[in-house]
Structures are given as structure tokens and as C-alpha cells.
Design a protein around this motif. Sequence first.
Motif, PDB file in Angstrom:
ATOM      1  N   TYR A   3      31.883  42.080 116.060  1.00 13.22           N
ATOM      2  CA  TYR A   3      30.979  43.172 116.453  1.00 13.22           C
ATOM      3  C   TYR A   3      30.636  44.096 115.288  1.00 13.22           C
ATOM      4  O   TYR A   3      29.555  44.685 115.267  1.00 13.22           O
ATOM      5  CB  TYR A   3      31.541  43.942 117.660  1.00 13.22           C
ATOM      6  CG  TYR A   3      31.340  43.159 118.930  1.00 13.22           C
ATOM      7  CD1 TYR A   3      30.059  42.899 119.410  1.00 13.22           C
ATOM      8  CD2 TYR A   3      32.414  42.616 119.637  1.00 13.22           C
ATOM      9  CE1 TYR A   3      29.852  42.132 120.555  1.00 13.22           C
ATOM     10  CE2 TYR A   3      32.221  41.853 120.781  1.00 13.22           C
ATOM     11  CZ  TYR A   3      30.935  41.617 121.232  1.00 13.22           C
ATOM     12  OH  TYR A   3      30.730  40.850 122.357  1.00 13.22           O
ATOM     13  N   ARG A   4      31.530  44.189 114.320  1.00  9.58           N
ATOM     14  CA  ARG A   4      31.202  45.006 113.154  1.00  9.58           C
ATOM     15  C   ARG A   4      29.971  44.418 112.446  1.00  9.58           C
ATOM     16  O   ARG A   4      29.079  45.135 112.019  1.00  9.58           O
ATOM     17  CB  ARG A   4      32.405  45.084 112.201  1.00  9.58           C
ATOM     18  CG  ARG A   4      32.168  46.066 111.068  1.00  9.58           C
ATOM     19  CD  ARG A   4      33.414  46.287 110.232  1.00  9.58           C
ATOM     20  NE  ARG A   4      33.111  47.197 109.141  1.00  9.58           N
ATOM     21  CZ  ARG A   4      32.601  46.820 107.975  1.00  9.58           C
ATOM     22  NH1 ARG A   4      32.392  45.538 107.734  1.00  9.58           N
ATOM     23  NH2 ARG A   4      32.310  47.703 107.054  1.00  9.58           N
ATOM     24  N   THR A   5      29.928  43.096 112.356  1.00  8.93           N
ATOM     25  CA  THR A   5      28.772  42.429 111.753  1.00  8.93           C
ATOM     26  C   THR A   5      27.532  42.619 112.621  1.00  8.93           C
ATOM     27  O   THR A   5      26.463  42.979 112.129  1.00  8.93           O
ATOM     28  CB  THR A   5      29.059  40.918 111.570  1.00  8.93           C
ATOM     29  OG1 THR A   5      30.260  40.797 110.822  1.00  8.93           O
ATOM     30  CG2 THR A   5      27.931  40.212 110.859  1.00  8.93           C
ATOM     31  N   GLN A   6      27.682  42.401 113.931  1.00 13.55           N
ATOM     32  CA  GLN A   6      26.558  42.590 114.856  1.00 13.55           C
ATOM     33  C   GLN A   6      25.963  43.993 114.752  1.00 13.55           C
ATOM     34  O   GLN A   6      24.761  44.176 114.808  1.00 13.55           O
ATOM     35  CB  GLN A   6      27.024  42.368 116.306  1.00 13.55           C
ATOM     36  CG  GLN A   6      27.048  40.932 116.758  1.00 13.55           C
ATOM     37  CD  GLN A   6      25.663  40.393 117.018  1.00 13.55           C
ATOM     38  OE1 GLN A   6      24.869  40.975 117.741  1.00 13.55           O
ATOM     39  NE2 GLN A   6      25.338  39.256 116.421  1.00 13.55           N
ATOM     40  N   GLN A   7      26.843  44.978 114.626  1.00 12.20           N
ATOM     41  CA  GLN A   7      26.405  46.386 114.618  1.00 12.20           C
ATOM     42  C   GLN A   7      26.106  46.907 113.216  1.00 12.20           C
ATOM     43  O   GLN A   7      25.919  48.090 113.031  1.00 12.20           O
ATOM     44  CB  GLN A   7      27.491  47.262 115.277  1.00 12.20           C
ATOM     45  CG  GLN A   7      27.692  46.974 116.750  1.00 12.20           C
ATOM     46  CD  GLN A   7      28.926  47.663 117.321  1.00 12.20           C
ATOM     47  OE1 GLN A   7      29.660  47.057 118.106  1.00 12.20           O
ATOM     48  NE2 GLN A   7      29.185  48.897 116.937  1.00 12.20           N
ATOM     49  N   LYS A   8      26.047  45.984 112.269  1.00 13.86           N
ATOM     50  CA  LYS A   8      25.749  46.335 110.878  1.00 13.86           C
ATOM     51  C   LYS A   8      26.652  47.467 110.382  1.00 13.86           C
ATOM     52  O   LYS A   8      26.207  48.419 109.736  1.00 13.86           O
ATOM     53  CB  LYS A   8      24.278  46.713 110.712  1.00 13.86           C
ATOM     54  CG  LYS A   8      23.358  45.564 111.091  1.00 13.86           C
ATOM     55  CD  LYS A   8      21.905  45.904 110.807  1.00 13.86           C
ATOM     56  CE  LYS A   8      20.980  44.740 111.109  1.00 13.86           C
ATOM     57  NZ  LYS A   8      20.879  44.415 112.544  1.00 13.86           N
ATOM     58  N   ALA A   9      27.928  47.367 110.748  1.00 14.10           N
ATOM     59  CA  ALA A   9      28.973  48.305 110.297  1.00 14.10           C
ATOM     60  C   ALA A   9      28.724  49.756 110.711  1.00 14.10           C
ATOM     61  O   ALA A   9      29.095  50.684 110.009  1.00 14.10           O
ATOM     62  CB  ALA A   9      29.176  48.210 108.790  1.00 14.10           C
TER      63      ALA A   9
ATOM     64  N   CYS B  35      32.598  46.383 121.919  1.00 10.45           N
ATOM     65  CA  CYS B  35      31.833  46.751 120.725  1.00 10.45           C
ATOM     66  C   CYS B  35      32.836  47.413 119.771  1.00 10.45           C
ATOM     67  O   CYS B  35      34.033  47.414 120.061  1.00 10.45           O
ATOM     68  CB  CYS B  35      30.684  47.701 121.079  1.00 10.45           C
ATOM     69  SG  CYS B  35      31.196  49.288 121.734  1.00 10.45           S
ATOM     70  N   VAL B  36      32.372  47.926 118.653  1.00 14.58           N
ATOM     71  CA  VAL B  36      33.301  48.643 117.765  1.00 14.58           C
ATOM     72  C   VAL B  36      32.816  50.079 117.551  1.00 14.58           C
ATOM     73  O   VAL B  36      31.615  50.345 117.566  1.00 14.58           O
ATOM     74  CB  VAL B  36      33.503  47.943 116.387  1.00 14.58           C
ATOM     75  CG1 VAL B  36      34.351  46.692 116.536  1.00 14.58           C
ATOM     76  CG2 VAL B  36      32.177  47.635 115.703  1.00 14.58           C
ATOM     77  N   ILE B  37      33.794  50.965 117.381  1.00 14.11           N
ATOM     78  CA  ILE B  37      33.468  52.385 117.174  1.00 14.11           C
ATOM     79  C   ILE B  37      34.336  52.974 116.061  1.00 14.11           C
ATOM     80  O   ILE B  37      35.329  52.369 115.651  1.00 14.11           O
ATOM     81  CB  ILE B  37      33.612  53.211 118.477  1.00 14.11           C
ATOM     82  CG1 ILE B  37      35.037  53.150 119.048  1.00 14.11           C
ATOM     83  CG2 ILE B  37      32.605  52.763 119.512  1.00 14.11           C
ATOM     84  CD1 ILE B  37      35.260  54.072 120.247  1.00 14.11           C
TER      85      ILE B  37
END
Length: 207
Positions: free
Chosen positions: A48-54, A92-94
Motif C-alpha cells: 500500500y505504500r507503493t500504491q499510495q505513492k508514499a 491502507c497505510v498511514i
Amino acid sequence: MPDIMESIVLSEDSLRAIEDVVTVPTYSFRDWSSDLLKGVRSEIRNFYRTQQKARCAYCRNVITKSASGCHVEHIVPKSKYTEFMFTPKNLCVICPDCNEIKREKEVSNNLEGMLKKDPKKYPRSSSAFLIYHPHFDDYEDHIIQIDGYYIDRTDKGATTIKMCTLNRRVREFGFEPSLVSSPKQMELMYKILNSGKLEEIMLLIEK
Ligand SMILES: [Zn+2]
């Protein structure tokens, strides 16, 4: 376009590790932190870090690669909806700040409602959620971000800003974030903070 366009498809190893954990009779949401799931957490985090462009799903600040700088987030809380703990669309990541604030509220039972009603299956559309959802919603449709301040465009945006105390930056200036929620107040405060002239500031405060 939503920030997350693709959901994770977990590896065989991860699925086996999850199976081993969830079939134990004492299984609960607390097992999320189990050593047995270390690889699962890392796989989810990296994906998800990749999906969310960090970028953090809620505040959009940059998130680092380390486990301490990038937290896996369960959009609907795992303590209340343990059945969705590994549901790809619920993940997701936060950033550490959003994580800390949302977790504190979860622990104190003070978390805003996430869902309109309790579903048996994970909802498949944006309308079921009371907060911004990075798999379904366009961030900009709900929240405007200006210089580290957040203004709601919809009820979902407002609930998300409140839930994660996104306007924590205003604390630096002695304002209480929960008091600054409406676009009008935000706009006024923004002008006050950015006005260099004393007379202008006084005029704005009077308003
Ligand atoms: Zn954040």
C-alpha cells in the motif's frame, strides 16, 4: 481517481500465516501484532505504500519505509470489525501521527462512526462509509489541503478531519483544532495567520 486503485492479493505464505492465527480458539483483533504475522504486516505495508505513492491516506504527509514510520491502517477499526482485519479493501497505510490519534480514539471508544450500518460483508461502495475511503473516494472531492491546513468539502471530509485531528498544525498557534472545523472559520484563521500587518490582523479578529 481514488489514491488506491488496486487492492493487495496476499501471497500463499501470508495466507497460511493468517490461517494459522485465526483458527486458534483464542483469536482476537489483538493477534494483529503477533510475531507470526510479521511477514503479513510487512507485505501489506510495502504494497500500500507503493500504491499510495508514499503518502499517508488521511493527511497525505510523506511516510517513510520503516515499520515505525508507516503504519497499516484498518479503515473500519479491527477492534469492532475483526472480521475485516485482513480484508484487502479495508487496508491502507498511514503516518505515525494519524495512527496515534485514531488509535487513541479507538481505545477510548471515542471514534466517529465509520459505517452507516453494520454489514455482514465488506461494503463495495463509497456510500456505505461515513469517512473518506482511499479505495473508493477522491480525496479532493472531500478535503481541500492548503499549506498543511485541511478544509472539508463534504460531511465525509468533515468527519475525517475531525477523526484524525488533521488540523493539528493550528495547535502551534494556540488554536484548538476541534474549534476550527468550518471552511469559513478556517479561511478566516488562514488569513489571520498569513497577515503580516497588525491592523489587518485586528480587523480580521473583529470579524
Ligand atoms: Zn497522516
